[in-house]
Design a protein around this motif. Structure first.
Motif, mmCIF file in Angstrom:
data_model
loop_
_atom_site.group_PDB
_atom_site.id
_atom_site.type_symbol
_atom_site.label_atom_id
_atom_site.label_comp_id
_atom_site.label_asym_id
_atom_site.label_seq_id
_atom_site.Cartn_x
_atom_site.Cartn_y
_atom_site.Cartn_z
ATOM 1 N N PRO A 243 0.813 -1.254 0.087
ATOM 2 C CA PRO A 243 0.041 -0.078 -0.131
ATOM 3 C C PRO A 243 1.164 1.347 0.059
ATOM 4 C CG PRO A 243 -0.212 -1.297 2.042
ATOM 5 C CD PRO A 243 0.513 -2.095 1.215
ATOM 6 N N ASN A 244 1.993 1.259 0.432
ATOM 7 C CA ASN A 244 3.096 2.579 0.476
ATOM 8 C C ASN A 244 3.998 2.471 -0.702
ATOM 9 O OD1 ASN A 244 1.943 3.185 3.050
ATOM 10 N ND2 ASN A 244 3.563 1.710 3.958
ATOM 11 N N ALA A 245 3.653 1.563 -1.657
ATOM 12 C CA ALA A 245 4.513 1.644 -3.066
ATOM 13 C C ALA A 245 3.849 2.628 -3.994
ATOM 14 C CB ALA A 245 5.098 0.308 -3.377
ATOM 15 N N ARG A 246 4.662 3.044 -5.041
ATOM 16 C CA ARG A 246 4.000 4.090 -6.120
ATOM 17 C C ARG A 246 4.807 3.665 -7.184
ATOM 18 N NH1 ARG A 246 5.608 9.832 -3.360
ATOM 19 N NH2 ARG A 246 7.314 8.657 -3.107
ATOM 20 N N LEU A 247 4.019 3.830 -8.396
ATOM 21 C CA LEU A 247 4.569 3.418 -9.621
ATOM 22 C C LEU A 247 4.740 4.986 -10.448
ATOM 23 C CD1 LEU A 247 5.532 1.674 -12.066
ATOM 24 C CD2 LEU A 247 3.004 1.391 -12.797
ATOM 25 N N HIS A 248 5.999 4.930 -10.793
ATOM 26 C CA HIS A 248 6.433 6.188 -11.759
ATOM 27 C C HIS A 248 6.568 5.909 -13.160
ATOM 28 C CE1 HIS A 248 7.056 8.603 -8.107
ATOM 29 N NE2 HIS A 248 7.434 7.321 -7.346
ATOM 30 N N VAL A 249 5.743 6.450 -14.131
ATOM 31 C CA VAL A 249 5.642 6.296 -15.390
ATOM 32 C C VAL A 249 6.368 7.560 -16.137
ATOM 33 C CG1 VAL A 249 4.248 5.966 -17.377
ATOM 34 C CG2 VAL A 249 3.663 4.975 -15.243
ATOM 35 N N TYR A 250 7.575 7.160 -16.868
ATOM 36 C CA TYR A 250 8.447 8.109 -17.670
ATOM 37 C C TYR A 250 8.344 7.817 -19.020
ATOM 38 C CZ TYR A 250 10.258 9.575 -13.032
ATOM 39 O OH TYR A 250 10.403 9.926 -11.552
ATOM 40 N N GLY A 251 8.395 8.681 -19.895
ATOM 41 C CA GLY A 251 8.607 8.391 -21.516
ATOM 42 C C GLY A 251 8.101 9.797 -22.356
ATOM 43 N N ALA A 252 8.814 9.907 -23.212
ATOM 44 C CA ALA A 252 8.707 11.116 -24.143
ATOM 45 C C ALA A 252 7.611 10.825 -24.868
ATOM 46 C CB ALA A 252 10.042 11.185 -25.051
ATOM 47 N N TYR A 253 6.838 12.074 -25.135
ATOM 48 C CA TYR A 253 5.764 12.012 -26.149
ATOM 49 C C TYR A 253 4.587 11.337 -25.671
ATOM 50 C CZ TYR A 253 9.511 13.467 -29.235
ATOM 51 O OH TYR A 253 10.479 14.071 -29.795
ATOM 52 N N PRO A 254 4.281 11.299 -24.279
ATOM 53 C CA PRO A 254 3.053 10.649 -23.700
ATOM 54 C C PRO A 254 1.652 11.286 -24.468
ATOM 55 C CG PRO A 254 3.614 12.300 -22.305
ATOM 56 C CD PRO A 254 4.893 12.039 -23.399
ATOM 57 N N THR A 255 0.863 10.207 -24.811
ATOM 58 C CA THR A 255 -0.577 10.655 -25.459
ATOM 59 C C THR A 255 -1.500 10.997 -24.352
ATOM 60 O OG1 THR A 255 -1.271 8.328 -25.481
ATOM 61 C CG2 THR A 255 -0.137 8.952 -27.316
ATOM 62 N N ASN A 256 -2.477 11.788 -24.894
ATOM 63 C CA ASN A 256 -3.608 12.018 -23.687
ATOM 64 C C ASN A 256 -4.122 10.861 -22.912
ATOM 65 O OD1 ASN A 256 -3.329 14.897 -24.292
ATOM 66 N ND2 ASN A 256 -5.024 14.620 -26.262
ATOM 67 N N GLU A 257 -4.094 9.571 -23.746
ATOM 68 C CA GLU A 257 -4.745 8.612 -23.240
ATOM 69 C C GLU A 257 -3.798 8.016 -21.809
ATOM 70 O OE1 GLU A 257 -4.986 3.638 -23.603
ATOM 71 O OE2 GLU A 257 -4.103 5.149 -25.335
ATOM 72 N N ILE A 258 -2.250 8.284 -22.069
ATOM 73 C CA ILE A 258 -1.253 7.978 -21.160
ATOM 74 C C ILE A 258 -1.499 8.786 -20.059
ATOM 75 C CG2 ILE A 258 1.131 7.521 -20.389
ATOM 76 C CD1 ILE A 258 -0.096 5.403 -22.321
ATOM 77 N N LEU A 259 -1.554 9.999 -20.239
ATOM 78 C CA LEU A 259 -1.552 11.138 -19.190
ATOM 79 C C LEU A 259 -2.722 11.133 -18.520
ATOM 80 C CD1 LEU A 259 -0.504 14.456 -21.440
ATOM 81 C CD2 LEU A 259 0.825 13.071 -19.716
ATOM 82 N N SER A 260 -3.975 10.767 -18.909
ATOM 83 C CA SER A 260 -5.131 10.621 -18.102
ATOM 84 C C SER A 260 -5.128 9.393 -16.936
ATOM 85 C CB SER A 260 -6.363 10.206 -19.116
ATOM 86 O OG SER A 260 -6.344 8.960 -19.918
ATOM 87 N N MET A 261 -4.170 8.641 -17.101
ATOM 88 C CA MET A 261 -3.829 7.433 -16.438
ATOM 89 C C MET A 261 -3.359 7.821 -15.110
ATOM 90 S SD MET A 261 -2.493 4.314 -18.912
ATOM 91 C CE MET A 261 -3.192 3.749 -20.165
ATOM 92 N N HIS A 262 -3.033 9.030 -15.004
ATOM 93 C CA HIS A 262 -2.434 9.542 -13.715
ATOM 94 C C HIS A 262 -3.511 9.541 -12.353
ATOM 95 C CE1 HIS A 262 0.562 12.239 -11.400
ATOM 96 N NE2 HIS A 262 -0.418 12.654 -10.856
ATOM 97 N N ASP A 263 -3.090 8.968 -11.482
ATOM 98 C CA ASP A 263 -3.847 8.919 -10.197
ATOM 99 C C ASP A 263 -2.882 8.859 -9.039
ATOM 100 O OD1 ASP A 263 -5.917 7.990 -8.442
ATOM 101 O OD2 ASP A 263 -6.953 6.741 -9.675
ATOM 102 N N GLU A 264 -2.975 9.981 -8.319
ATOM 103 C CA GLU A 264 -2.142 9.999 -7.044
ATOM 104 C C GLU A 264 -2.802 9.047 -6.097
ATOM 105 O OE1 GLU A 264 -1.037 13.910 -5.864
ATOM 106 O OE2 GLU A 264 -0.745 14.802 -7.705
ATOM 107 N N GLU A 265 -4.119 9.078 -5.786
ATOM 108 C CA GLU A 265 -4.653 8.209 -4.737
ATOM 109 C C GLU A 265 -4.429 6.833 -5.068
ATOM 110 O OE1 GLU A 265 -8.825 8.809 -4.662
ATOM 111 O OE2 GLU A 265 -8.810 10.810 -3.976
ATOM 112 N N LEU A 266 -4.325 6.404 -6.237
ATOM 113 C CA LEU A 266 -4.069 4.844 -6.621
ATOM 114 C C LEU A 266 -2.368 4.692 -6.285
ATOM 115 C CD1 LEU A 266 -5.117 2.110 -7.256
ATOM 116 C CD2 LEU A 266 -4.888 2.792 -9.664
ATOM 117 N N GLY A 267 -1.448 6.003 -6.480
ATOM 118 C CA GLY A 267 -0.106 5.743 -6.495
ATOM 119 C C GLY A 267 0.384 5.589 -8.032
#
Length: 586
Positions: A312-336
């Motif tokens: 529950p304390n772990a987070r996932l950080h996604v990095y990458g050039a040219y992210p699409t709107n679909e990828i950007l919309s996946m951002h969810d801080e509550e889910l980490g």
């Protein structure tokens, strides 16, 4: 009379192949004499060419690899050049002492002038590196004309038809699963059966269920890649798995032109990397212009809650050039689940994280994200697709965990993240594999030795390379016909590159659009020879347009060639009879 009969035998009656072989032998002898004065690199230049892509080491693994080659050759050639058909981006890496050239599409005169300028100012161009097969399609015929003694090197980066075909397999399985379970096709899954089918795929033998556009693209790409391989003097192959694929008997590629050329990494000492206790969180990295990376993050977004539930304390950080709107919309801080997009310094993205997640369902080549992770002491959880070409012994000795389904992936991620002893062991194995398989000095030395030998013995190599002789001998036959070329539509990327630069005023050809012609899908060489020989260089002399459309020649009709030969024979007989009658009358 004897002279006349000899002329009739050698010129009129002689088969076309014999005449063309004589021409070929002469040209090779001339090349042999010229080469002796330009076989060393100290007073010569090397030119890299790409119609669409400047090297972007902060965006793509291919960019990192190309920059490594450019830096290496700066110390070995009098001058190093990189030419590209796309406008230069701010993100393009500027290597010191490399000359950068924007080659506008559809400007034959400018391309010719550039080649002449390089040779007059910096010495002869002794080697040209084509960045991927479509660069070879775009520029090799111009290099053949202007720099006949230059070593033509194809840098494959990966086997594109391999990746395209695997992507289609995944798409078909996803669609089948969606139909059977009455669910949305976007709800993708990773199963052992899917991974097994992907790993068994061979682009030259796979039997497709349907003749879909993507299937045609995969097969036509294979033929284009094979044609480029056969036209080149040397071929740089990044992955040992793909080297094995290319060496298979049915592809008939001369083994001496294939050079292992993987990544070029400095030696890493495990003690210099961050420890287990200094790290936290998971990370995913990869540019989003690359379909396998988009697919991987989609899958991660779906299975991440299962990992988060156990950590529950772990987070996932996604990095990458040219992210699409679909990828950007996946951002969810509550889910980490944090989507950061482009990162300037990959060191910051990796050295503080504990585990890299890469659930790749398809792809090809060596995965740069895993290379980078091992370089910063970061073990990896991936699939057999991700680990391909990056192993020596078994998966137990790998720098992380290799799994084939979602349950195993979640379990491996949790265990590797939370078990210090396991993490340290996998970190050690990753560093060992990096230093063994991707050692900079070792891998660059292989390239240096291959280039040196090829440049010294270029004329002998070309003379014994039968595919080059076939291409040279038959290209004149294809030119006699003039109308044997078909093309496919350009890709979206190619359209974007050409959109602003294309000037119809400079186009001096017209080719009818038609369907792809494939004679025998089970024998790639049965079709690939048409790609080798069917290019009308007189008519299609605009190099960028020739590359950025998939030139797919159909059969050179034997009737046309036979008709030409028959006409020559009849004309010769008629002339002979007239001369004989005149001689008798006198």
């Amino acid at each position: 009379m004897i002279i006349l009969l000899s002329f009739f035998r050698d010129v009129v009656v002689a088969p076309a192949w014999r005449r063309r072989n004589n021409i070929l032998s002469s040209s090779l002898d001339i090349s042999k004499k010229r080469l002796s004065s330009s076989s060393t690199t100290e007073t010569s230049s090397i030119l890299f060419l790409s119609p669409t892509s400047w090297p972007e080491p902060n965006a793509t693994a291919a960019g990192i690899r190309t920059i490594s080659l450019l830096n290496h050759f700066v110390d070995r050639f009098e001058s190093v050049h990189f030419g590209c058909g796309a406008p230069m981006k701010e993100s393009t890496a500027r290597v010191a002492n490399v000359h950068w050239h924007h080659i506008k599409p559809n400007r034959t005169d400018e391309m010719t002038a550039l080649l002449q300028h390089i040779q007059s100012k910096h010495g002869p161009i002794s080697a040209v590196v084509f960045d991927r097969f479509y660069a070879e399609e775009a520029y090799s015929f111009r290099i053949h004309e202007q720099c006949p003694n230059a070593l033509r090197i194809l840098d494959m980066q990966d086997v594109h038809s391999f990746r395209i075909g695997r992507q289609q397999i995944v798409k078909e399985i996803d669609q089948r699963e969606a139909n059977e379970n009455n669910r949305n096709n976007n709800n993708i899954k990773m199963t052992a059966q899917l991974i097994d089918e992907v790993m068994k795929f061979d682009p030259s033998t796979h039997e497709w269920a349907e003749d879909l556009p993507q299937v045609k693209k995969a097969h036509s790409t294979l033929l284009r890649e094979l044609a480029s391989i056969h036209r080149s003097d040397l071929v740089l192959v990044c992955s040992s798995s793909e080297m094995k694929l290319i060496k298979q008997h049915s592809w008939n590629v001369a083994p001496w032109k294939l050079i292992p050329a993987s990544f070029f990494q400095k030696r890493v000492e495990q003690e210099t990397t961050s420890s287990y206790d200094e790290r936290c969180d998971f990370v995913s990295i990869g540019g989003f212009k690359h379909p396998p990376n988009v697919d991987s993050v989609r899958l991660l977004r779906r299975i991440w809650p299962r990992i988060r539930c156990r950590l529950p304390n772990a987070r996932l950080h996604v990095y990458g050039a040219y992210p699409t709107n679909e990828i950007l919309s996946m951002h969810d801080e509550e889910l980490g689940f944090y989507v950061h997009g482009h990162v300037e310094d990959i060191k910051e993205a990796l050295q503080r994280r504990r585990v890299l997640l890469a659930p790749l369902r398809f792809g090809a080549g060596i995965k740069g994200k895993i290379i980078d992770s091992w370089g910063y002491g970061l073990p990896v959880v991936t699939t057999p697709v991700g680990a391909e070409g990056m192993t020596i012994a078994s998966d137990d000795d790998w720098g992380g965990c290799v799994v084939s389904n979602e349950d195993e992936f979640v379990e491996a991620a949790v265990n590797l993240y939370s078990t210090k002893e396991l993490w340290e062991y996998r970190q050690k194995k990753g560093v060992e594999l990096l230093n063994s398989l991707f050692n900079k000095e070792q891998n660059l030395q292989l390239i240096d030795e291959a280039l040196s030998d090829a440049m010294i013995n270029l004329w002998q190599r070309r003379k014994k390379d039968m595919t080059v002789q076939v291409k040279t001998a038959l290209s004149s036959t294809a030119a006699d016909g003039r109308n044997y070329l078909y093309r496919e539509e350009p890709t979206d990327l190619e359209r974007s590159v050409m959109k602003e630069e294309h000037d119809p005023k400079h186009s001096s050809f017209h080719v009818d659009k038609g369907p792809l012609s494939i004679d025998n899908k089970n024998d790639p060489l049965h079709s690939v020879h048409h790609h080798l020989v069917g290019v009308d260089h007189d008519k299609i002399h605009d190099l960028e347009l020739r590359a950025q459309h998939a030139w797919t020649p159909v059969n050179v009709h034997e009737m046309d060639v036979d008709g030409f030969s028959a006409a020559a024979v009849l004309f010769g007989l008629f002339t002979f009879i007239l001369l004989l009658v005149g001689f008798t009358a006198n």
